[in-house]
Motif scaffolding. Structure first.
Motif, PDB file in Angstrom:
ATOM      1  N   SER A  48     -12.312  -7.887  79.972  1.00 29.75           N
ATOM      2  CA  SER A  48     -13.407  -9.130  80.178  1.00 29.75           C
ATOM      3  C   SER A  48     -14.183  -9.049  81.431  1.00 29.75           C
ATOM      4  O   SER A  48     -15.289  -9.288  81.510  1.00 29.75           O
ATOM      5  N   VAL A  49     -13.247  -8.477  82.436  1.00 32.53           N
ATOM      6  CA  VAL A  49     -14.003  -8.338  83.777  1.00 32.53           C
ATOM      7  C   VAL A  49     -14.680  -7.041  83.779  1.00 32.53           C
ATOM      8  O   VAL A  49     -15.859  -7.047  84.347  1.00 32.53           O
ATOM      9  N   VAL A  50     -14.211  -5.929  83.245  1.00 32.91           N
ATOM     10  CA  VAL A  50     -14.977  -4.891  83.099  1.00 32.91           C
ATOM     11  C   VAL A  50     -16.345  -5.020  82.573  1.00 32.91           C
ATOM     12  O   VAL A  50     -17.419  -4.574  82.662  1.00 32.91           O
ATOM     13  N   TRP A  51     -16.151  -5.894  81.297  1.00 35.64           N
ATOM     14  CA  TRP A  51     -17.621  -6.070  80.598  1.00 35.64           C
ATOM     15  C   TRP A  51     -18.463  -6.954  81.507  1.00 35.64           C
ATOM     16  O   TRP A  51     -19.453  -6.412  81.589  1.00 35.64           O
ATOM     17  N   ASP A  52     -18.029  -7.853  82.241  1.00 40.08           N
ATOM     18  CA  ASP A  52     -18.809  -8.744  83.096  1.00 40.08           C
ATOM     19  C   ASP A  52     -19.416  -7.871  84.164  1.00 40.08           C
ATOM     20  O   ASP A  52     -20.599  -8.152  84.757  1.00 40.08           O
ATOM     21  N   SER A  53     -18.826  -6.668  84.625  1.00 42.19           N
ATOM     22  CA  SER A  53     -19.417  -6.189  85.619  1.00 42.19           C
ATOM     23  C   SER A  53     -20.158  -4.843  85.131  1.00 42.19           C
ATOM     24  O   SER A  53     -20.667  -4.276  85.927  1.00 42.19           O
ATOM     25  N   VAL A  86      -4.652   8.956  89.870  1.00 41.48           N
ATOM     26  CA  VAL A  86      -4.599   9.025  91.253  1.00 41.48           C
ATOM     27  C   VAL A  86      -5.767  10.006  91.638  1.00 41.48           C
ATOM     28  O   VAL A  86      -6.244   9.750  92.679  1.00 41.48           O
ATOM     29  N   THR A  87      -5.933  11.037  91.072  1.00 40.06           N
ATOM     30  CA  THR A  87      -6.555  12.147  91.511  1.00 40.06           C
ATOM     31  C   THR A  87      -8.123  12.339  91.092  1.00 40.06           C
ATOM     32  O   THR A  87      -9.049  13.039  91.723  1.00 40.06           O
ATOM     33  N   ARG A  88      -8.337  11.481  90.019  1.00 39.16           N
ATOM     34  CA  ARG A  88      -9.721  11.923  89.503  1.00 39.16           C
ATOM     35  C   ARG A  88     -10.253  10.320  89.160  1.00 39.16           C
ATOM     36  O   ARG A  88      -9.502   9.121  88.863  1.00 39.16           O
ATOM     37  N   PRO A  89     -11.525  10.066  89.335  1.00 41.41           N
ATOM     38  CA  PRO A  89     -12.127   8.621  89.193  1.00 41.41           C
ATOM     39  C   PRO A  89     -12.270   8.311  87.654  1.00 41.41           C
ATOM     40  O   PRO A  89     -12.209   9.056  86.642  1.00 41.41           O
ATOM     41  N   VAL A  90     -12.208   7.218  87.223  1.00 38.63           N
ATOM     42  CA  VAL A  90     -12.237   6.807  86.114  1.00 38.63           C
ATOM     43  C   VAL A  90     -13.529   5.760  85.901  1.00 38.63           C
ATOM     44  O   VAL A  90     -13.790   4.871  86.900  1.00 38.63           O
ATOM     45  N   ARG A  91     -14.176   5.923  84.867  1.00 38.57           N
ATOM     46  CA  ARG A  91     -15.540   5.390  84.607  1.00 38.57           C
ATOM     47  C   ARG A  91     -15.543   4.579  83.210  1.00 38.57           C
ATOM     48  O   ARG A  91     -15.106   5.260  82.303  1.00 38.57           O
ATOM     49  N   ALA A  92     -16.180   3.371  83.339  1.00 37.19           N
ATOM     50  CA  ALA A  92     -16.266   2.574  82.176  1.00 37.19           C
ATOM     51  C   ALA A  92     -17.763   2.628  81.925  1.00 37.19           C
ATOM     52  O   ALA A  92     -18.659   2.401  82.593  1.00 37.19           O
ATOM     53  N   GLU A  93     -18.046   2.775  80.708  1.00 37.04           N
ATOM     54  CA  GLU A  93     -19.502   2.604  80.363  1.00 37.04           C
ATOM     55  C   GLU A  93     -19.525   1.799  78.560  1.00 37.04           C
ATOM     56  O   GLU A  93     -19.063   1.945  78.047  1.00 37.04           O
TER      57      GLU A  93
END
Length: 209
Positions: free
Chosen positions: A49-54, A112-119
């Protein structure tokens, strides 16, 4: 997971409440890891829910979501099943547990070694992290989680494995269509099924035989 921040938050609170009830009803210490699973799933929904809000992105909530969804559950579920399973099923359960440990380690290394992105994609959230051999990791993840439930030697956990396997297929199909994310509904169904399993568990392994 869910189709909006409000839905995720509501689902997280509800699933977390089921988790509290599961833990409160536990009569065997060995059942505690599995009984606590709805608490993890509820927290997972609240994090999303925080990911949605951001608006998605690469913030701490996105990373926390990925840590729970990927390496944590890959290890927690097969380990919890082995703790709760009858002794005659332990040998068979070492395979999904080993697969879960290897898969979880690979997923943790990627995070740890790569970025995670939400869309945000309509009524779904897409999460993106570069994985080496993703098909192999997905297969390992399903073998560790759903596979351990199916091999548990317990009818209640077998039913839960069938529900989660079917839920994963349906949710994947709906997500691919970018129609709506419904995993929170299956997480809720699975948590209620787990509560029923906890209620039926004997205080000692030899009870009810």
């Amino acid at each position: 997971m869910c189709w909006s921040a409000t839905a995720d938050l509501a689902a997280g609170v509800g699933i977390g409440a089921v988790g509290v009830a599961c833990v409160a009803r536990v009569r065997r210490v060995r059942d505690l890891p599995l009984a606590a699973l709805p608490l993890i799933l509820g927290a997972h929904q609240i994090v999303e829910s925080v990911v949605w809000d951001s608006g998605g992105g690469t913030g701490p909530a996105t990373v926390a979501w990925a840590v729970i969804a990927l390496p944590l559950l890959a290890v927690w579920v097969p380990a919890g099943v082995m703790c709760a399973a009858p002794p005659h099923a332990w040998r068979g359960l070492t395979v999904p547990l080993a697969i879960g440990l290897v898969t979880g380690a690979a997923l943790a290394y990627a995070l740890v070694t790569r970025p995670v992105r939400a869309e945000v994609r309509g009524h779904t959230l897409g999460y993106f992290v570069h994985l080496d051999h993703p098909e192999l990791l997905v297969a390992g993840y399903l073998l560790a989680t759903v596979g351990s439930l199916l091999l548990s030697g317990d009818r209640g956990l077998l039913l839960l494995g069938v529900l989660m396997g079917a839920g994963a297929l349906i949710c994947w199909a709906l997500w691919e269509l970018e129609f709506v994310s419904t995993w929170c509904a299956f997480a809720a169904v699975g948590s209620v099924a787990l509560f029923g399993w906890v209620r039926r568990r004997p205080a000692r392994p030899d009870e009810g035989r």
